[in-house]
Design a protein around this motif. Sequence first.
Motif, mmCIF file in Angstrom:
data_model
loop_
_atom_site.group_PDB
_atom_site.id
_atom_site.type_symbol
_atom_site.label_atom_id
_atom_site.label_comp_id
_atom_site.label_asym_id
_atom_site.label_seq_id
_atom_site.Cartn_x
_atom_site.Cartn_y
_atom_site.Cartn_z
ATOM 1 N N THR A 38 41.244 47.965 34.953
ATOM 2 C CA THR A 38 40.586 46.739 35.390
ATOM 3 C C THR A 38 40.715 46.625 36.901
ATOM 4 O O THR A 38 41.638 47.183 37.493
ATOM 5 C CB THR A 38 41.172 45.512 34.666
ATOM 6 N N VAL A 94 37.558 46.507 27.364
ATOM 7 C CA VAL A 94 38.506 46.073 26.327
ATOM 8 C C VAL A 94 37.832 45.413 25.113
ATOM 9 O O VAL A 94 38.283 45.567 23.986
ATOM 10 C CB VAL A 94 39.588 45.159 26.947
ATOM 11 N N VAL A 115 31.705 36.539 25.075
ATOM 12 C CA VAL A 115 32.864 36.685 25.948
ATOM 13 C C VAL A 115 32.482 37.345 27.266
ATOM 14 O O VAL A 115 31.460 38.006 27.359
ATOM 15 C CB VAL A 115 33.963 37.560 25.293
ATOM 16 N N GLU A 156 32.172 36.134 30.627
ATOM 17 C CA GLU A 156 31.783 35.358 31.809
ATOM 18 C C GLU A 156 31.455 33.967 31.321
ATOM 19 O O GLU A 156 31.363 33.743 30.112
ATOM 20 C CB GLU A 156 30.565 35.948 32.530
ATOM 21 N N PRO A 157 31.234 33.056 32.261
ATOM 22 C CA PRO A 157 30.923 31.695 31.829
ATOM 23 C C PRO A 157 29.660 31.669 30.965
ATOM 24 O O PRO A 157 28.646 32.263 31.328
ATOM 25 C CB PRO A 157 30.687 30.964 33.146
ATOM 26 N N ASP A 171 31.775 30.421 22.569
ATOM 27 C CA ASP A 171 32.419 31.109 23.691
ATOM 28 C C ASP A 171 33.878 31.445 23.375
ATOM 29 O O ASP A 171 34.571 30.665 22.725
ATOM 30 C CB ASP A 171 32.352 30.195 24.929
ATOM 31 N N TYR A 222 37.377 33.205 25.523
ATOM 32 C CA TYR A 222 37.889 33.592 26.841
ATOM 33 C C TYR A 222 39.137 34.445 26.653
ATOM 34 O O TYR A 222 40.067 34.056 25.930
ATOM 35 C CB TYR A 222 38.252 32.340 27.658
ATOM 36 N N TRP A 223 39.148 35.559 27.301
ATOM 37 C CA TRP A 223 40.354 36.409 27.347
ATOM 38 C C TRP A 223 40.143 37.474 28.394
ATOM 39 O O TRP A 223 39.177 37.395 29.153
ATOM 40 C CB TRP A 223 40.677 36.979 25.963
ATOM 41 N N GLN A 224 41.048 38.451 28.463
ATOM 42 C CA GLN A 224 41.009 39.438 29.548
ATOM 43 C C GLN A 224 41.519 40.800 29.065
ATOM 44 O O GLN A 224 42.195 40.866 28.036
ATOM 45 C CB GLN A 224 41.975 39.036 30.663
ATOM 46 N N THR A 225 41.262 41.797 29.878
ATOM 47 C CA THR A 225 41.827 43.115 29.584
ATOM 48 C C THR A 225 43.343 42.976 29.413
ATOM 49 O O THR A 225 43.933 43.552 28.511
ATOM 50 C CB THR A 225 41.529 44.092 30.753
ATOM 51 N N MET A 270 35.038 26.581 27.090
ATOM 52 C CA MET A 270 35.590 27.809 26.499
ATOM 53 C C MET A 270 36.357 27.519 25.225
ATOM 54 O O MET A 270 36.890 28.436 24.598
ATOM 55 C CB MET A 270 36.513 28.490 27.506
ATOM 56 N N ALA A 277 46.465 33.948 34.749
ATOM 57 C CA ALA A 277 45.279 34.736 34.416
ATOM 58 C C ALA A 277 44.424 35.042 35.647
ATOM 59 O O ALA A 277 43.615 35.952 35.625
ATOM 60 C CB ALA A 277 44.449 33.987 33.377
ATOM 61 N N ASP A 334 42.353 32.726 36.986
ATOM 62 C CA ASP A 334 41.136 31.918 36.881
ATOM 63 C C ASP A 334 41.493 30.450 37.023
ATOM 64 O O ASP A 334 42.631 30.051 36.773
ATOM 65 C CB ASP A 334 40.478 32.115 35.509
ATOM 66 N N PHE A 353 35.759 26.268 32.349
ATOM 67 C CA PHE A 353 35.930 27.281 33.394
ATOM 68 C C PHE A 353 35.388 26.789 34.733
ATOM 69 O O PHE A 353 34.305 26.216 34.791
ATOM 70 C CB PHE A 353 35.177 28.546 32.963
ATOM 71 N N GLY A 359 29.601 40.215 33.370
ATOM 72 C CA GLY A 359 30.786 40.391 32.527
ATOM 73 C C GLY A 359 31.647 41.576 32.933
ATOM 74 O O GLY A 359 32.629 41.882 32.278
ATOM 75 N N LEU A 405 34.047 43.276 35.854
ATOM 76 C CA LEU A 405 34.772 42.928 37.073
ATOM 77 C C LEU A 405 34.643 44.052 38.102
ATOM 78 O O LEU A 405 34.865 45.215 37.792
ATOM 79 C CB LEU A 405 36.252 42.707 36.771
HETATM 80 O O1 PRX Z 1 37.352 35.647 34.981
HETATM 81 C C1 PRX Z 1 37.456 35.660 33.586
HETATM 82 C C2 PRX Z 1 36.209 36.275 32.971
HETATM 83 O O2 PRX Z 1 36.462 37.653 32.852
HETATM 84 C C3 PRX Z 1 37.805 37.933 33.255
HETATM 85 C C4 PRX Z 1 38.378 39.027 32.414
HETATM 86 O O3 PRX Z 1 37.622 40.164 32.569
HETATM 87 P P1 PRX Z 1 38.012 41.490 31.812
HETATM 88 O O4 PRX Z 1 39.461 41.766 31.985
HETATM 89 O O5 PRX Z 1 37.050 42.534 32.244
HETATM 90 O O6 PRX Z 1 37.787 41.153 30.281
HETATM 91 C C5 PRX Z 1 36.522 40.741 29.865
HETATM 92 C C6 PRX Z 1 36.433 40.578 28.377
HETATM 93 C C7 PRX Z 1 37.620 40.188 27.636
HETATM 94 C C8 PRX Z 1 38.525 36.630 33.129
HETATM 95 O O7 PRX Z 1 39.695 36.601 33.910
HETATM 96 N N1 PRX Z 1 35.944 35.713 31.635
HETATM 97 C C9 PRX Z 1 36.216 36.242 30.429
HETATM 98 N N2 PRX Z 1 35.782 35.429 29.448
HETATM 99 C C10 PRX Z 1 35.244 34.345 30.038
HETATM 100 C C11 PRX Z 1 35.356 34.523 31.443
HETATM 101 N N3 PRX Z 1 34.920 33.598 32.312
HETATM 102 C C12 PRX Z 1 34.362 32.481 31.819
HETATM 103 N N4 PRX Z 1 34.217 32.253 30.496
HETATM 104 C C13 PRX Z 1 34.637 33.144 29.571
HETATM 105 N N5 PRX Z 1 34.474 32.910 28.270
#
Ligand code: PRX
Length: 567
Positions: free
Chosen positions: A207, A252, A325, A327-328, A347, A349-352, A372, A432, A434, A446, A458, A460
């Motif tokens: 990431t 991920v 999932v 982005e906003p 919606d 929300y999570w991350q790598t 979210m 996180a 954010d 968000f 979506g 990064l």
């Molecule tokens: O900024 C947030 C955004 O994507 C980031 C995570 O990106 P990544 O690690 O590539 O994983 C993406 C898929 C799990 C977050 O820190 N993000 C993810 N979901 C949302 C979001 N921003 C707004 N709304 C969401 N539902």
Amino acid sequence: MTNIGSYDERVKNFSWSIAEKELDYKDGDILNIGWYCSDRICNMGKAGKTAMIWEGLGGKEKQYTFNDVRLHSNTIGHFLRSLGINNSDRVCLFMDKLPELYLGVLGILKIGAVAQPLFSAFGDESLFVRLENAGTKAIITQKKHAGKVQKILDRLPNLEHIIIVDYDGKKPLREKEIAFSLEDSKPVEKLDIYPTKAESHSLLHYTSGTTGQPKGVKHVHYSLISQYLTTKWVLDLQEDDIYWCTADPGWVTGTSYGIFGPWSLGVTICVLDTGFSADSWYQFMEKNKVSMWYSAPTAIRSLMKAGDEAVKKYDLSALRHLASVGEPLNAEAVIWSGKVFGKPFLDTYWQTETGSMMLTNFPGMKIKPGSMGKAFPGITAVILDPETFEPITSPNKPGLIAFQPGWPAMMRTYWNNDETYQTKFKNGWYLAGDRSTIDQDGYFWFIGRDDDVINTGGHLISPFEVESALLEHEAVAESAVVAKPDEVNMEVVKAFVTLNPGFQASDVLELKIMNFIRKKLSPLAMPQEIEYLDKLPKTRSGKIMRRLLHAQEWGEEIGDTSTLEDD
Ligand code: PRX
């Protein structure tokens, strides 16, 4: 009846042992995701059930049962072992969404090795930094991507094998290349599964951050506990569902919810390995009677653009649940999807780094379009004051999204970079990166990222990586990269550059530089616009002020410029 039932009850009585029990796992047992997603499902009497429906270019189709998945992943595991790949070795998967990618991930995990999936559109430099960082021993790829590996091979002393899954004999194999055809290999009925434990390393997903090179997020086999339960409760997968996760396993979402979640539940997945078009997506869903669809806001906005009539041409009546999932997800997209599909996208929300869903909208919950949702049961989510890092208790006040560490799928560290991992924690909270608010009902809204990372469609993108790559172009003297607004992708990459003496600003040069980045990094990282400046705004200490350029692009207040270098 939904799988989650009452959220409040689940929160009250929550324990991750719910997932452990359902997966027949006890602390200290062997836990191997590869086995859980194939052998175990076969042992449960579902060997003949369809596990994967795959469609490639030109409508080419393949189907695999759970027994096929078991056998093919055994075969890949066995082949890797025969090459000398051992437990803990990193094996990269660098290919389009071929069946070998899905089966290969399980094969790698079954022998206790670490799967490192990388997006196949990466250019040679993006590939290089990730393979070098991971000390990758073998890479599984396709003919069409193998050239990129050859280009960087002499800089990768640890890379021993380049496995080509579609070798056709037309050109001789090059240095370190070896052909492997799944279809022509004798299926391996019995493979000694490596006895991985909960904390054994499973995956390395890369990431991008604001500064420095991309970070390898270390995940372990225990992540399955979170992935299984979130899939069950939020994606609400049922025995007869046909599930389509549109994400590529290079990211991920494509592993946690494209492979592990659904297969650990014994659910049929669909894979479409072609480019995006509204018609091809709807056609695919109609043909396969997709009932659960997990996608991303950029795709949804593109579908919105294609219009309501495009939807009406297809019978999508099998769809019963949609989630998103990455982005906003804007309120308009939620409302539109409710109108045209009869179900809104929910919606998540999570991350790598989190490895599994953290904030979610789940079936049966009151949906507030644009939000979210709420913390998944068992997840303690707060908003922290950016100065004190103490939780903000009053509603609707912006702060930093933070989680109490300890859920099963949380990353264990950044590969070879524990220092950066440690910076992610303040007062015991995992930050996180954010910003968000929480309303009086516990819904998260968000606001934006707390750093300069660009989220395009979506994905990064690190401004630092693009700036560094730009500097390698002969015409570029200095560079600054920021996000610029975009109707569909929300954000795209924009670069500001100053030129070296002897180079003239022109449209042709702009295209050349764009192409240079596309090839070196990826199409996602390619600037959509390059603006030539005589001078970049800098602080007196010489740091480029991206903030200023960003504000200019977004029409925002520039803020404090007292540190700006004088003219
Ligand atoms: O900024 C947030 C955004 O994507 C980031 C995570 O990106 P990544 O690690 O590539 O994983 C993406 C898929 C799990 C977050 O820190 N993000 C993810 N979901 C949302 C979001 N921003 C707004 N709304 C969401 N539902």
